[in-house]
Design a protein around this motif. Structure first.
Motif, mmCIF file in Angstrom:
data_model
loop_
_atom_site.group_PDB
_atom_site.id
_atom_site.type_symbol
_atom_site.label_atom_id
_atom_site.label_comp_id
_atom_site.label_asym_id
_atom_site.label_seq_id
_atom_site.Cartn_x
_atom_site.Cartn_y
_atom_site.Cartn_z
ATOM 1 N N PHE A 99 8.429 6.066 -22.705
ATOM 2 C CA PHE A 99 7.855 5.884 -21.384
ATOM 3 C C PHE A 99 8.841 5.246 -20.417
ATOM 4 O O PHE A 99 9.680 4.439 -20.825
ATOM 5 N N SER A 100 8.696 5.590 -19.146
ATOM 6 C CA SER A 100 9.414 4.908 -18.068
ATOM 7 C C SER A 100 8.401 4.628 -16.965
ATOM 8 O O SER A 100 7.386 5.314 -16.851
ATOM 9 N N LEU A 101 8.663 3.610 -16.180
ATOM 10 C CA LEU A 101 7.751 3.231 -15.106
ATOM 11 C C LEU A 101 8.574 2.994 -13.853
ATOM 12 O O LEU A 101 9.503 2.165 -13.869
ATOM 13 N N THR A 102 8.267 3.731 -12.801
ATOM 14 C CA THR A 102 9.020 3.616 -11.562
ATOM 15 C C THR A 102 8.082 3.304 -10.396
ATOM 16 O O THR A 102 6.886 3.581 -10.449
ATOM 17 N N VAL A 103 8.653 2.730 -9.359
ATOM 18 C CA VAL A 103 7.933 2.486 -8.125
ATOM 19 C C VAL A 103 8.382 3.541 -7.118
ATOM 20 O O VAL A 103 9.578 3.671 -6.839
ATOM 21 N N ASP A 104 7.428 4.317 -6.609
ATOM 22 C CA ASP A 104 7.721 5.312 -5.586
ATOM 23 C C ASP A 104 7.124 4.847 -4.266
ATOM 24 O O ASP A 104 6.153 4.095 -4.250
ATOM 25 N N GLN A 123 0.810 -1.220 0.000
ATOM 26 C CA GLN A 123 0.000 0.000 0.000
ATOM 27 C C GLN A 123 0.842 1.268 0.000
ATOM 28 O O GLN A 123 0.382 2.306 -0.448
ATOM 29 N N ASP A 124 2.064 1.193 0.519
ATOM 30 C CA ASP A 124 2.905 2.392 0.554
ATOM 31 C C ASP A 124 3.694 2.595 -0.742
ATOM 32 O O ASP A 124 4.488 3.515 -0.843
ATOM 33 N N GLN A 125 3.453 1.753 -1.730
ATOM 34 C CA GLN A 125 4.117 1.894 -3.024
ATOM 35 C C GLN A 125 3.114 2.368 -4.070
ATOM 36 O O GLN A 125 1.934 2.057 -3.991
ATOM 37 N N GLN A 126 3.627 3.104 -5.037
ATOM 38 C CA GLN A 126 2.793 3.494 -6.168
ATOM 39 C C GLN A 126 3.623 3.459 -7.438
ATOM 40 O O GLN A 126 4.832 3.665 -7.412
ATOM 41 N N LEU A 127 2.960 3.140 -8.530
ATOM 42 C CA LEU A 127 3.615 3.131 -9.839
ATOM 43 C C LEU A 127 3.442 4.502 -10.472
ATOM 44 O O LEU A 127 2.344 5.071 -10.432
ATOM 45 N N VAL A 128 4.515 5.000 -11.065
ATOM 46 C CA VAL A 128 4.479 6.312 -11.698
ATOM 47 C C VAL A 128 4.993 6.184 -13.120
ATOM 48 O O VAL A 128 6.138 5.776 -13.342
ATOM 49 N N LEU A 129 4.121 6.516 -14.069
ATOM 50 C CA LEU A 129 4.515 6.515 -15.467
ATOM 51 C C LEU A 129 5.128 7.860 -15.793
ATOM 52 O O LEU A 129 4.574 8.897 -15.466
ATOM 53 N N GLY A 130 6.283 7.825 -16.445
ATOM 54 C CA GLY A 130 6.938 9.044 -16.891
ATOM 55 C C GLY A 130 7.063 9.035 -18.396
ATOM 56 O O GLY A 130 6.969 7.990 -19.041
#
Length: 168
Positions: A161-166, A147-154
């Motif tokens: 595109f890039s995809l990171t876990v914040d 729950q404390d993670q989120q995916l962020v598309l850049g």
């Protein structure tokens, strides 16, 4: 730094191939992206599907049922739908499918523009955790996150595109 487990371009290619094979010959097709990541994906999908000016964008900020809790984020963008929604097959595009609340809000907003014949949902990543009975018709990857993670598309300046876990 992008997570090495996520190749956002490969995921996009997988999603696009699935969408094109299913919807390429669909009559009255329009593509609507949910700001911001879904809008970026929708732009590329609309080109590949050759839908011309039947591309739209939605900001669901005012349609969310948790608006009072979350408030208004700083980057509200105007919804842009310049085609007839009534009777259209809409490909609704989002970057990450999570609780289903954004999708529900987008569908509610679409109905303010008319009654589509059909709405198909495409998401780059489904991270589970649904709070509403919403499922994507097209998804490139399903992942499990805490729950404390989120995916962020850049999106880079060159459109890649890039995809990171914040961590929240």
């Amino acid at each position: 730094m992008p997570n090495p487990d996520f190749d956002a371009e490969a995921l996009y290619r997988q999603l696009a191939d699935s969408v094109k094979s299913s919807l390429a010959s669909t009559d009255n097709l329009a593509v609507v992206g949910i700001y911001s990541g879904g809008a970026w994906l929708a732009e590329r999908l609309a080109q590949e599907l050759n839908v011309g000016n039947r591309l739209g964008f939605i900001d669901v900020s005012f349609y969310r049922d948790d608006y009072a809790e979350k408030g208004l984020h700083a980057e509200v963008k105007p919804t842009q739908i310049s085609f007839e929604v009534e009777g259209a097959t809409i490909l609704l595009v989002d970057d990450v499918l999570y609780t289903g609340r954004t999708t529900r809000a987008a569908i509610n907003e679409l109905f303010d523009y008319g009654r589509p014949a059909k709405i198909k949902l495409a998401a780059l990543v489904d991270r589970g955790g649904r709070e509403l009975p919403i499922a994507a018709d097209f998804v490139a990857q399903t992942v499990a996150l805490t729950q404390d993670q989120q995916l962020v598309l850049g999106r880079d300046d060159d459109g890649r595109f890039s995809l990171t876990v914040d961590h929240a």
